[in-house]
Design a protein around this motif. Structure first.
Motif, mmCIF file in Angstrom:
data_model
loop_
_atom_site.group_PDB
_atom_site.id
_atom_site.type_symbol
_atom_site.label_atom_id
_atom_site.label_comp_id
_atom_site.label_asym_id
_atom_site.label_seq_id
_atom_site.Cartn_x
_atom_site.Cartn_y
_atom_site.Cartn_z
ATOM 1 N N ASN A 101 -2.708 0.091 -4.626
ATOM 2 C CA ASN A 101 -2.262 -0.837 -3.578
ATOM 3 C C ASN A 101 -2.273 -2.250 -4.147
ATOM 4 O OD1 ASN A 101 -2.092 1.303 -1.801
ATOM 5 N ND2 ASN A 101 -4.109 0.937 -0.927
ATOM 6 N N THR A 111 0.639 -1.291 0.703
ATOM 7 C CA THR A 111 0.195 0.059 0.377
ATOM 8 C C THR A 111 1.200 0.754 -0.532
ATOM 9 O OG1 THR A 111 -0.891 0.181 2.518
ATOM 10 C CG2 THR A 111 -0.536 2.259 1.366
ATOM 11 N N SER A 113 3.268 3.779 -2.140
ATOM 12 C CA SER A 113 3.816 4.968 -1.494
ATOM 13 C C SER A 113 4.016 6.105 -2.499
ATOM 14 C CB SER A 113 5.146 4.635 -0.804
ATOM 15 O OG SER A 113 6.067 4.155 -1.746
ATOM 16 N N THR A 114 4.236 7.274 -1.997
ATOM 17 C CA THR A 114 4.415 8.476 -2.806
ATOM 18 C C THR A 114 5.631 8.326 -3.715
ATOM 19 O OG1 THR A 114 3.475 9.772 -1.003
ATOM 20 C CG2 THR A 114 4.707 10.977 -2.670
#
Length: 126
Positions: A101, A111, A113-114
């Motif tokens: 992050n 944040t 992310s995938t």
């Protein structure tokens, strides 16, 4: 800066498909665990799978200020074709953790992310 404050693996040492290869650029200030398995379907085809967990040694060396970096799953298929040709197809899925992050100085956090990757490779053996 003339001080050496981190350990860095050779950049051509490939641990995974996304986390250390693309996001971080190599294994540095981190440790990882990589259980893996490969199974030969026949003399010319092999499937392989791996799970990689990466964690920073020191929290201050990550953008998120936390040590967990991420968990990645890799799947692959290798085929040896006739006439010295080969083909590989690899898929990777990365679940980033708090260390990836980005903490903005004003106090908010972006944040991570995938991430996914599909890579095909054509090989010529000589």
């Amino acid at each position: 800066d003339k001080t050496i404050s981190n350990f860095r693996f050779d950049p051509s040492y490939r641990v995974d498909q996304i986390l250390f290869r693309e996001v971080i650029g190599g294994v540095t200030d981190a440790w990882y665990v990589k259980p893996h398995v490969a199974y030969a379907l026949n003399s010319s085809a092999q499937i392989k799978a791996a799970a990689i967990y990466g964690q920073a040694v020191h929290a201050q060396s990550t953008p998120g200020g936390e040590t967990p970096l991420g968990l990645e799953f890799d799947l692959g298929l290798d085929l040896k074709l006739k006439n010295r040709l080969g083909f590989a197809l690899d898929y990777a899925l990365l679940f980033p953790m708090a260390g990836l992050n980005y903490v903005i100085p004003q106090g908010s956090t972006v944040t991570a992310s995938t991430a996914q990757r599909v890579m095909g490779t054509l090989m010529l053996r000589f």
